[in-house]
Design a protein around this motif. Structure first.
Motif, short mmCIF file in Angstrom:
data_model
loop_
_atom_site.label_atom_id
_atom_site.label_comp_id
_atom_site.label_asym_id
_atom_site.label_seq_id
_atom_site.Cartn_x
_atom_site.Cartn_y
_atom_site.Cartn_z
N PRO A 87 0.78 -1.28 -0.03
CA PRO A 87 -0.06 -0.01 0.02
C PRO A 87 0.86 1.35 0.10
CG PRO A 87 -0.72 -1.71 1.58
CD PRO A 87 0.44 -2.11 1.17
N LEU A 88 1.94 1.23 0.53
CA LEU A 88 2.97 2.30 0.38
C LEU A 88 3.80 2.70 -0.85
CD1 LEU A 88 4.59 2.02 4.10
CD2 LEU A 88 2.46 3.44 3.38
N THR A 89 3.47 1.81 -1.61
CA THR A 89 4.22 1.96 -2.91
C THR A 89 3.25 2.74 -3.92
OG1 THR A 89 5.54 0.01 -2.57
CG2 THR A 89 5.34 0.90 -4.78
N PRO A 90 3.55 3.58 -4.84
CA PRO A 90 2.51 4.28 -5.64
C PRO A 90 1.98 3.41 -6.75
CG PRO A 90 4.61 5.72 -5.38
CD PRO A 90 4.78 4.21 -4.49
N PRO A 91 0.81 3.57 -7.20
CA PRO A 91 0.45 2.58 -8.19
C PRO A 91 1.14 2.39 -9.49
CG PRO A 91 -1.42 3.81 -7.28
CD PRO A 91 -0.13 4.33 -6.85
N ARG A 92 1.55 3.59 -9.84
CA ARG A 92 2.50 3.46 -11.14
C ARG A 92 3.74 2.60 -10.92
NH1 ARG A 92 3.50 8.89 -14.06
NH2 ARG A 92 1.28 8.83 -14.29
N GLU A 93 4.46 2.70 -9.84
CA GLU A 93 5.74 2.05 -9.31
C GLU A 93 5.22 0.53 -9.12
OE1 GLU A 93 9.59 1.20 -8.63
OE2 GLU A 93 8.58 2.81 -9.53
N ARG A 94 4.23 0.26 -8.97
CA ARG A 94 3.70 -1.32 -8.43
C ARG A 94 3.54 -1.81 -9.73
NH1 ARG A 94 0.40 0.53 -4.17
NH2 ARG A 94 -1.53 0.16 -5.54
N ALA A 95 2.84 -0.95 -10.76
CA ALA A 95 2.82 -1.50 -12.17
C ALA A 95 4.12 -1.85 -12.79
CB ALA A 95 1.67 -0.52 -13.07
N ARG A 96 5.05 -0.99 -12.65
CA ARG A 96 6.26 -1.00 -13.40
C ARG A 96 7.11 -2.10 -12.78
NH1 ARG A 96 11.65 0.35 -12.86
NH2 ARG A 96 11.23 0.99 -10.80
N THR A 97 6.92 -2.50 -11.53
CA THR A 97 7.60 -3.47 -11.09
C THR A 97 7.01 -4.67 -11.39
OG1 THR A 97 8.17 -2.04 -8.94
CG2 THR A 97 8.23 -4.57 -8.69
N ALA A 98 5.75 -4.82 -11.34
CA ALA A 98 5.05 -6.01 -11.96
C ALA A 98 5.45 -6.44 -13.44
CB ALA A 98 3.54 -5.90 -11.67
N ARG A 99 5.61 -5.45 -14.14
CA ARG A 99 6.02 -5.98 -15.46
C ARG A 99 7.41 -6.29 -15.81
NH1 ARG A 99 3.14 -0.84 -16.59
NH2 ARG A 99 5.20 0.48 -16.68
N ARG A 100 8.05 -5.82 -14.73
CA ARG A 100 9.46 -6.21 -14.97
C ARG A 100 9.72 -7.57 -14.33
NH1 ARG A 100 13.50 -1.93 -12.54
NH2 ARG A 100 15.04 -3.59 -13.64
N LEU A 101 8.86 -7.81 -13.37
CA LEU A 101 8.84 -9.09 -12.61
C LEU A 101 8.35 -10.24 -13.66
CD1 LEU A 101 7.63 -8.27 -9.00
CD2 LEU A 101 10.03 -9.15 -9.68
N ALA A 102 7.28 -9.74 -14.38
CA ALA A 102 6.98 -10.66 -15.32
C ALA A 102 7.92 -11.08 -16.48
CB ALA A 102 5.62 -10.13 -15.98
N GLY B 84 5.96 -13.57 -12.31
CA GLY B 84 4.71 -12.90 -12.75
C GLY B 84 3.66 -13.10 -11.37
N ASN B 85 3.92 -14.03 -10.55
CA ASN B 85 3.04 -14.41 -9.41
C ASN B 85 2.73 -13.01 -8.37
OD1 ASN B 85 1.56 -15.61 -7.25
ND2 ASN B 85 3.17 -16.88 -6.64
N PRO B 86 1.72 -12.65 -8.20
CA PRO B 86 1.42 -11.51 -7.27
C PRO B 86 2.06 -11.68 -6.03
CG PRO B 86 -0.54 -12.15 -8.27
CD PRO B 86 0.60 -13.34 -8.76
N ARG B 87 2.42 -12.86 -5.43
CA ARG B 87 3.12 -13.06 -4.08
C ARG B 87 4.67 -12.59 -4.37
NH1 ARG B 87 1.96 -18.47 -1.23
NH2 ARG B 87 0.02 -17.51 -1.10
N ALA B 88 5.03 -12.93 -5.52
CA ALA B 88 6.70 -12.36 -5.51
C ALA B 88 6.68 -10.98 -5.82
CB ALA B 88 6.99 -13.39 -6.94
N GLY B 89 5.69 -10.50 -6.28
CA GLY B 89 5.71 -9.08 -6.27
C GLY B 89 5.99 -8.26 -5.14
#
Length: 346
Positions: free
Chosen positions: A113-128, A133-138
């Motif tokens: 929750p403390l991470t901005p949504p744009r940063e979470r989306a960018r991190t999710a893309r890079r993890l994928a 791509g598992n949400p738990r890994a993110g």
């Protein structure tokens, strides 16, 4: 106060602050309270002899949901009181992984929750792109990155108070925060690049297997299924996921676009676009796949030549700064010692 004890106290303070945020951010139920207390016990044990206070001495009182004389926190005697059928020496080894897992989940719940949504989306893309791509890994990656950033606070005074030359303290003051702040991102970038290289390495084999299967009379999906059996890397896993999505009702174009988003390899994108266009326009697959296989092999040979050309440049730094000084010491060392002796006699 000793530097190690001071760093341990600072680490314990930052951990307690993080757990306080987690306490207010989650449901304040009996189960959440127990989870936070277990993570606090893990933090106290990790801090070692630098931790002091009632928690380290096992004087935290148990709540209404914890009954019995062994319900309190007893870090001095182990992470948890031994239960029925357990020996006291085996309790810490079993409780430590559970407490570490609870700590990771707690920190992941705080960092998300403390991470901005744009940063979470960018991190999710890079993890994928890295195959995570598992949400738990993110969530765990965000937690690790937040912990590394928070660890800079106790690391800086620990380096300043550490004994040793000023040069080493200066190097630690510059290098340790840089490693803690840039280490997770560097690891993720390296994982993404390694996975792309594996996909590029498997791509010519995949296209050739597709060509052989199509020329044998199989359809595209059957040819992909046959080619996947000969691949054991990330490309085979992604194409297997493509087949699963196609069986679930997704169109071939959408499934190919999903594979492209999870890999990010230009050469594979060109192959997938050619396959999608062949289905849309009714182009024969055989000649197109033969051309793609030839281009993929030529690109692989070109990359191999580029890597071979970069090898001398990469070898220059260790050769000049590691091999040559040792060689000079071995060759010129005895002569220098003899010259020094002759000059000292005169």
């Amino acid at each position: 106060m000793h530097a190690a004890q001071f760093a341990a106290v600072l680490a314990l303070g930052s951990t307690v602050a993080t757990l306080g945020v987690a306490w207010w951010g989650h449901r304040r139920t009996e189960r959440s309270r127990r989870a936070v207390l277990r993570t606090l016990r893990t933090a106290v044990v990790v801090c070692g002899p630098g931790a002091r206070g009632p928690v380290a001495r096992g004087q935290v009182a148990s709540g209404p949901g914890e009954r019995g004389p062994g319900a309190g926190v007893a870090v001095g005697r182990g992470l948890s009181a031994p239960g029925r059928g357990e020996q006291a020496g085996q309790a810490p080894s079993r409780a430590a992984p559970r407490s570490a897992g609870l700590l990771a989940r707690c920190l992941a719940g705080v960092a998300g929750p403390l991470t901005p949504p744009r940063e979470r989306a960018r991190t999710a893309r890079r993890l994928a792109l890295a195959g995570l791509g598992n949400p738990r890994a993110g969530a765990r990656f965000l937690a690790v990155r937040s912990v590394c950033a928070a660890a800079v606070v106790p690391a800086v005074p620990a380096v300043l108070l550490a004994p040793g030359p000023d040069v080493l303290r200066l190097m630690g003051l510059i290098g340790l925060p840089a490693v803690l702040l840039l280490g997770p991102e560097a690891w993720l970038a390296r994982a993404v690049e390694a996975r792309k290289q594996k996909v590029l390495h498997e791509l010519p084999t995949f296209v050739e297997l597709l060509l052989v299967s199509v020329e044998a009379g199989l359809g595209l999906d059957q040819a992909v299924s046959h080619a996947v059996t000969g691949l054991h890397g990330p490309l085979g896993a992604e194409m297997g996921r493509y087949l699963a999505e196609a069986r679930m009702g997704a169109s071939r174009q959408e499934a190919f676009e999903a594979v492209d988003r999870r890999t990010g390899v230009e050469e594979l994108r060109a192959v997938l676009r050619s396959l999608a266009q062949s289905e849309t326009m009714g182009v024969a697959l055989g000649p197109m796949l033969r051309s793609q296989a030839t281009d993929a092999r030529a690109a692989q040979a070109q990359r191999a030549r580029e890597q071979a050309g970069k090898a001398p440049v990469k070898m220059l730094f260790p050769l000049v700064f590691c091999v040559m000084p040792a060689l000079f010491v071995v060759v010129l060392g005895p002569a220098g010692i003899e010259v020094f002796r002759m000059l000292s006699r005169q």
